[in-house]
Write an enzyme that holds these catalytic residues in place. Structure first.
Site, PDB file in Angstrom:
ATOM      1  NE  ARG A  66      -4.155   0.315   1.751  1.00 47.34           N
ATOM      2  CZ  ARG A  66      -5.325   0.570   1.096  1.00 47.34           C
ATOM      3  NH1 ARG A  66      -5.567   1.762   0.899  1.00 47.34           N
ATOM      4  NH2 ARG A  66      -6.315  -0.145   0.773  1.00 47.34           N
TER       5      ARG A  66
ATOM      6  CD  GLU B 199      -7.104   2.774   6.381  1.00 44.92           C
ATOM      7  OE1 GLU B 199      -8.010   2.648   5.570  1.00 44.92           O
ATOM      8  OE2 GLU B 199      -5.927   2.357   6.558  1.00 44.92           O
TER       9      GLU B 199
END
Lengths: 766, 483
Positions: A316, A719
């Protein structure tokens, strides 16, 4: 359902537990009434970072007051593993020590104090081995937990050589402790047939269930994991709660007593993983406007002693090292380094923040080398039309609103005038310097492991018209429960108060994914809606029969069922339906469509969509000491069409401050023995109220909603806002550049010490 | 004088009379383990996160104070003679929410909710000021309450709302308190294990003489951690917080006398009035909870090299009085600190008084605290500077530092170098500090940073004091500091 018919969704409803939280009635695991005979478990810790246990004398531990029993590795009936994937996290060390503090035994005692005190009394002899603590040590020794990985496109070597301008840089990025206010805690109650009821503060009940069952050597059905609420999670309770549940369960199995384990704050910080430290190195080529022509980027991730979730986290980071920018020719290299430190784990952003910060540093570096405002450099690099709209992993950025969002924020924050004021301030001031920065965020939504993008829900309609709602998502403060309840209430056209939110448990909804990757509302909201709509369909069909109408003419609104001119109280309809033998319970199941990922080529569509946002930060630094103040922050953030704007705003503000903390005062320090020196709030400094910006404007982006078909066209919000905090780091960098005239050696976190040393590195002395 | 063996305090409207308790039993353990009153949370067990904040009403002389304190490190015995409030007590008649609670709900001030009870109690205590609080006051009120979810904005907004409507003062509890307030000595336990709370100096000194191995404490903001974190056995505790002579604050034209058990918060008014930098330092010291409990006497007596007040006091030329049944002696504070971990105090001596001379007309004072985080952090470097300036020249200076050596210490070489110099000349002499100190190097700050910033802070003081310089030197200007 059209927006006009929504009564609860889109409303700024309070958190489901708000009243209970402010009166002290909300129960967390440690607040539950303790069952009779409860024993307390506490781990004994290794005092070296690397080596072998040669001898362990636990006689003083066993003889300590209140001690009932000890748990040693040989007492584990089943598998000695609490890893999420790779089988490399022993619950209790089998003799090899791989980080300072690793669990080497556990104590069961009558009180928690007795267990804690007794655990200190072990006499352990070790044979120490070489320990790698720093990124540099691990990298130069090729110490890794997983293989290196690459992604990119084009011939970067050639394109870099051709580039009009070129520069290289290096950025060290510190880790971050979650500092959830409630530390890890589990309480296990043994039942008949060897069953275990596990109360575990976890974001991933299913994984805890599997780990407990496997360590006991019993089928999954013998273990129920239940969690009503956590006192914060932030990723820290995704893969690292299971170990404590396992220890308690083993103790319960050994003694037949219920067992509780609750880590002391210091031990929680020493024994559980954190955000990965990273080191980013870049070689970038760009034109005279600062537009990137080619970039070669290496991301070294410090994973700790085991793999945990580090593979996906480092992936990621790579997938976010473009952030909102088109990188025409790009090579991204990732190393997953093994160090003799606690195993780093998920933390809000899951590697994304380190990737985003890396490219934002590149933007600041390019700007300072060209002597232009970094916002101009950012703007020319944004994703755009055909030809400039694919990511380094070949996904089309189909929903790009970054240019529009940035333009609005630039105007609403009065950026250009304030830039001029900053220049003027800095001209007049020798001892104080200001910096200003606007940084965007583009964050991919979905688990990159495709199979995890699924969710289940269970909805019951009871005879009085009240609703029981259960789903696989967990509540850690983010407001998931109320959001999903709002969705369900609107499915039935009833008041939110009629929906009872019940504890997450593996006994009601099985095989769930963790509440993580910001996906909680997207996945569980959709699953719950599917379940509710199934029951509503049955009720509609029944009501249609009652009034001899078509099913499509039945409407559920204002706690009533409306069919043409006929109206029936929702409760009355439910009563009649039960009498007529209509099933009023349903599961719902949802899997995210369209996504896929090809590991071999490093390409695909790993994300269902992107969430966007941007922040402007203005800071002032004190050039005597490097201390600083965040003067003003303006945020514009995209949540699609919000399910609950109050909850979403709370996520944005809180995420921003947490991101700011990561990059400013939150500093993790290990010594060369591998001991964490900042293992308590006295030494590890998360932001306080005073650290928040003097002026703090937060707005939701008013757009056309999520272009992907999500629950009521909302977007995930957990997030992405954390990365808005990068604006503060960038503004501090800008302040130092403004003082020194060149790009400083300023690593993250930018503590006052780091800022002062950066000023000196740029020869700016008071 | 009467003596009691049980502590007495009010809790949930009932008088608690407790005779059987461990000396180190904390208020938090009393609540969670004895009472199953689990609204109050443990976040860190070291007084840094505030999740365990409770409010305590107690008389100090004629004054009745309501104070937010950290239950995790507050020993139960210190509640003697007080009223204890926790988050569960706040609901009003008919389940109506307290203004603080209502405002917290309205502004979405809780997310995970674990810090929330502590935050509610800090704001509850604040509402007893009976006046609207501004943002700065609320930041100060909440500096000891960590929240990881909200980013504080909604909590600050809630505080503004709640303090605008709340109208209580600690006085409303006077009658309740008077029922249990007495001058009686407390001795719970036996010869080998006790919690003692004498009420006058003579019995204190006698007790200490009989038990020189006992641990003396007031706020337990340090001693509490010996219990919760260091696993130290503390069988004999002597609490100083009821000794009336040690609670006195006396001020004359030339000096300020603070009893050894005067809390930071009580000292703040008179001590902070000496100089606005001192006011700001005290405001930043610990948190509201820590200042309510902790004392300047403790800050000195524990001998820490990084205590906040000793460098200030040394720069001001403060002295301290130590007393035992053998007699009293007064010594300059700087002589008290012998070396790291060693102070000039005999086992039977008690620090009874701190004597702080006020600044004369020719004296100029500055103090700076440097830490990783602005509020509620332990200093990396602490400085106290006092310059006597005559005809534009420094005739004398006291430059005291914390965090630069094993003890709080004066920079005698630099003081000598500055003598006779103008402020401008002195600016170029700050590097002399390298000859005074070899600073520590740890997780709070590197030795390099400590030295550089110590030099720069001295330079900052000199620049500020020189008449010509009027440029901004601070993030928070001196004029913005309000007592």
């Amino acid at each position: 359902m059209p927006d006009t018919q929504l009564r609860e969704v889109r409303q700024p409803k309070a958190h489901d537990s708000a009243i209970k939280q402010i009166t002290g009635e909300a129960r967390y695991i440690d607040d539950q009434r303790e069952p009779a005979g409860l024993l307390h478990c506490y781990p004994g810790k290794a005092s070296i970072a690397s080596g072998k246990v040669v001898a362990m004398d636990l006689s003083a531990v066993a003889a300590a007051p209140g001690v009932v029993s000890l748990i040693k590795v040989a007492d584990i009936p089943g598998k000695n593993d609490c890893s999420p994937i790779f089988g490399d996290d022993p619950i209790i060390s089998e003799g090899q020590i791989t980080f300072h503090g690793q669990v080497i035994f556990a104590v069961l005692a009558e009180t928690r104090d007795q267990a804690r005190w007794a655990a200190q009394l072990a006499k352990v002899e070790y044979e120490e081995e070489k320990a790698f603590i720093s990124v540099e040590q691990a990298n130069s020794n090729d110490s890794t937990v997983l293989p290196d990985y690459q992604m990119g496109r084009g011939d970067v070597v050639v394109d870099l050589a051709k580039a009009s301008n070129r520069l290289q840089g290096h950025l060290e990025i510190g880790g971050q402790d979650h500092f959830y206010l409630e530390g890890h805690v589990s309480m296990v109650e043994p039942g008949e047939d060897g069953d275990m009821l596990v109360h575990c503060s976890t974001q991933h009940p299913t994984e805890a269930q599997h780990q407990v069952a496997d360590c006991l050597g019993v089928p999954h059905h013998a273990v129920e994991v239940r969690i009503r609420r956590m006192g914060g999670g932030f990723g820290g309770k995704e893969s690292q709660s299971g170990q404590w549940a396992c220890l308690a369960a083993i103790g319960a199995k050994m003694t037949g007593h219920p067992v509780k384990i609750r880590l002391d704050r210091d031990d929680d910080m020493i024994l559980t993983g954190k955000r990965h430290e990273f080191e980013a190195s870049y070689d970038v080529g760009f034109d005279n406007q600062g537009r990137i022509e080619a970039i070669d980027l290496t991301l070294l991730g410090r994973c700790g002693h085991s793999a945990d979730l580090s593979g996906a986290i480092c992936d990621r980071a790579m997938m976010h090292s473009d952030n909102a920018y088109f990188l025409p020719s790009v090579a991204i290299h990732s190393r997953r380094l093994r160090t003799h430190t606690v195993s780093n784990t998920a933390f809000r952003g899951f590697g994304g923040p380190q990737g985003v910060l890396s490219i934002e540093r590149v933007m600041d570096h390019i700007a300072s080398s060209l002597g232009i405002d970094a916002l101009e450099v950012r703007k020319v690099n944004l994703y755009g039309d055909e030809g400039r709209n694919t990511t380094p992993y070949e996904m089309e950025v189909f929903d790009n609103i970054a240019p529009e969002l940035i333009e609005q924020l630039e105007a609403s924050s009065n950026y250009q005038n304030r830039r001029a004021e900053v220049v003027e301030f800095n001209r007049k001031n020798k001892y104080l310097k200001k910096g200003l920065s606007l940084t965007p965020v583009k964050f991919g939504i979905s688990f990159t492991a495709t199979h995890m993008n699924q969710a289940g829900a269970l909805v019951h309609v009871y005879g009085d018209g009240s609703i029981g709602l259960n789903h696989g998502g967990t509540e850690m403060g983010q407001g998931l429960y109320v959001k999903v309840a709002q969705v369900v209430a609107d499915s039935f056209g009833i008041d939110l108060e009629r929906v009872k939110i019940t504890s997450t448990t593996t006994a009601k909804v099985p095989n769930t994914s963790p509440t993580a990757a910001s996906s909680g509302a997207d996945l569980n909201g959709m699953a719950a809606k599917i379940a509710a709509d199934e029951i509503r369909g049955r009720l509609a069909e029944f009501a249609a029969g009652l009034f001899q109408a078509s099913k499509d003419d039945v409407r559920f609104e204002n706690n009533e069922v409306v069919v043409g001119t006929e109206r029936l109280d929702f409760t009355d309809l439910v009563k009649k339906a039960i009498f007529a033998r209509v099933s009023l319970s349903s599961t719902g199941y949802y899997k995210t469509p369209e996504i896929q990922w090809d590991v071999a080529t490093g390409t695909g569509k790993p994300f269902f969509y992107f969430a966007y946002g941007a922040a402007v930060s203005e800071v002032t630094i004190d050039c005597f000491t490097g201390e600083y103040k965040v003067d003003r922050v303006d945020i514009l953030h995209d949540v699609g069409h919000s399910l609950n704007p109050a909850i979403d705003k709370g996520q944005i503000e809180g995420g921003f401050i947490q991101g700011m903390g990561w990059l400013t005062t939150e500093e993790l320090k290990w010594d060369d023995k591998g001991r964490l020196r900042t293992h308590a709030p006295s030494t590890y400094k998360i932001p306080t109220a005073t650290d928040t910006p003097d002026v703090f404007n937060v707005d939701l982006f008013k757009g056309d909603g999520n272009r992907a078909e999500t629950i009521y066209r909302s977007k995930a919000v957990g997030e992405p806002p954390l990365m808005l905090g990068i604006a503060v780091f960038s503004a501090l960098t800008n302040a130092v550049v403004n003082a020194t005239g060149r790009m400083p050696k300023l690593n993250a976190p930018a503590t006052p010490e780091a800022v002062l040393l950066a000023l000196r590195d740029g020869d700016y002395l008071v | 004088m009467t003596s009691r063996s049980a502590i007495r305090f009010w809790f949930r409207g009932e008088l608690q009379v407790i005779e059987d308790f461990q000396p180190t039993e904390t208020v938090l353990d009393f609540l969670r383990l004895r009472q199953s009153a689990c609204g109050t949370k443990e976040g860190c067990a070291e007084g840094d996160c505030g999740a365990c904040t409770v409010a305590v009403v107690r008389p100090v002389g004629e004054e009745l104070r309501i104070e937010a304190v950290n239950a995790c490190i507050q020993f139960l015995g210190t509640l003697d003679g007080s009223v204890l409030f926790t988050v569960e007590d706040l609901k009003m008649e008919g389940d109506e929410l307290h203004p603080v609670q209502a405002a917290m709900v309205k502004h979405h001030g809780s997310q995970c909710g674990f810090c929330t009870p502590g935050i509610v109690m800090s704001l509850f205590a604040q509402t007893h000021q009976n006046r609207p609080a501004d943002r700065a006051e609320l930041e100060d009120c909440l500096a000891g309450n960590l929240c990881r979810c909200t980013g504080y904005k909604p909590i600050l907004d809630a505080g503004i709302d709640a303090t605008a409507v709340a109208t209580d003062t600690a006085e409303i509890y006077r009658e309740t308190i008077s029922e249990i307030h007495d001058e009686g000595e407390l001795l719970a336990g036996d010869e080998g294990r006790f919690f003692a709370a004498p009420t006058c100096k003579s019995s204190l000194l006698k007790l200490v003489a009989e038990h020189p191995d006992a641990t003396l404490f007031s706020g337990a903001t340090d001693v509490g951690l010996w219990h919760t974190k260091l696993f130290r056995k503390l069988p004999k505790l002597i609490y100083l917080g009821r000794v009336k002579e040690l609670l006195a604050i006396d001020e004359s034209a030339h000096e300020l006398r603070l009893g050894g058990a005067v809390s930071y918060e009580r000292a703040r008014g008179a001590f902070g009035a000496l100089d606005s930098d001192i006011e700001e330092l005290i405001r930043r010291l610990g948190s509201t909870q820590v200042r309510n409990a902790g004392t300047i006497g403790g800050n000195i007596a524990n001998g820490s090299p990084i205590g906040d007040t000793p460098p200030i006091l040394i720069a001001l030329g403060a002295s301290i009085t130590l007393e035992s049944i053998r007699g009293a002696r007064t010594l300059p504070l700087e002589d008290f600190f012998i070396e790291y971990g060693k102070q000039d105090r005999a086992a039977d001596e008690v620090l009874t008084e701190i004597i702080v001379p006020k600044l004369s007309h020719s004296q100029r004072f500055r103090c700076f605290k440097l830490a990783k985080r602005y509020d509620q952090d332990i200093s990396s470097v602490m400085t106290g500077f006092c310059f006597t300036i005559e005809e534009g020249k420094i005739v004398e200076s006291k430059l005291a530092f914390g965090g630069m050596a094993g003890t709080p210490k004066r920079a005698t070489n630099t003081e000598a170098a500055l003598r006779g110099k103008t402020l401008e000349e002195a600016c170029s002499l700050v590097e002399n500090l390298s000859s005074d100190f070899v600073p520590m190097d740890d997780h709070r700050a590197s030795a390099d940073y400590r030295m550089i910033s110590a030099q720069n802070l001295l330079k900052k003081a000199l620049i500020e004091l020189s008449e010509e310089e009027k440029v901004a030197t601070r993030l928070k200007p001196r004029e913005a500091i309000h007592a």
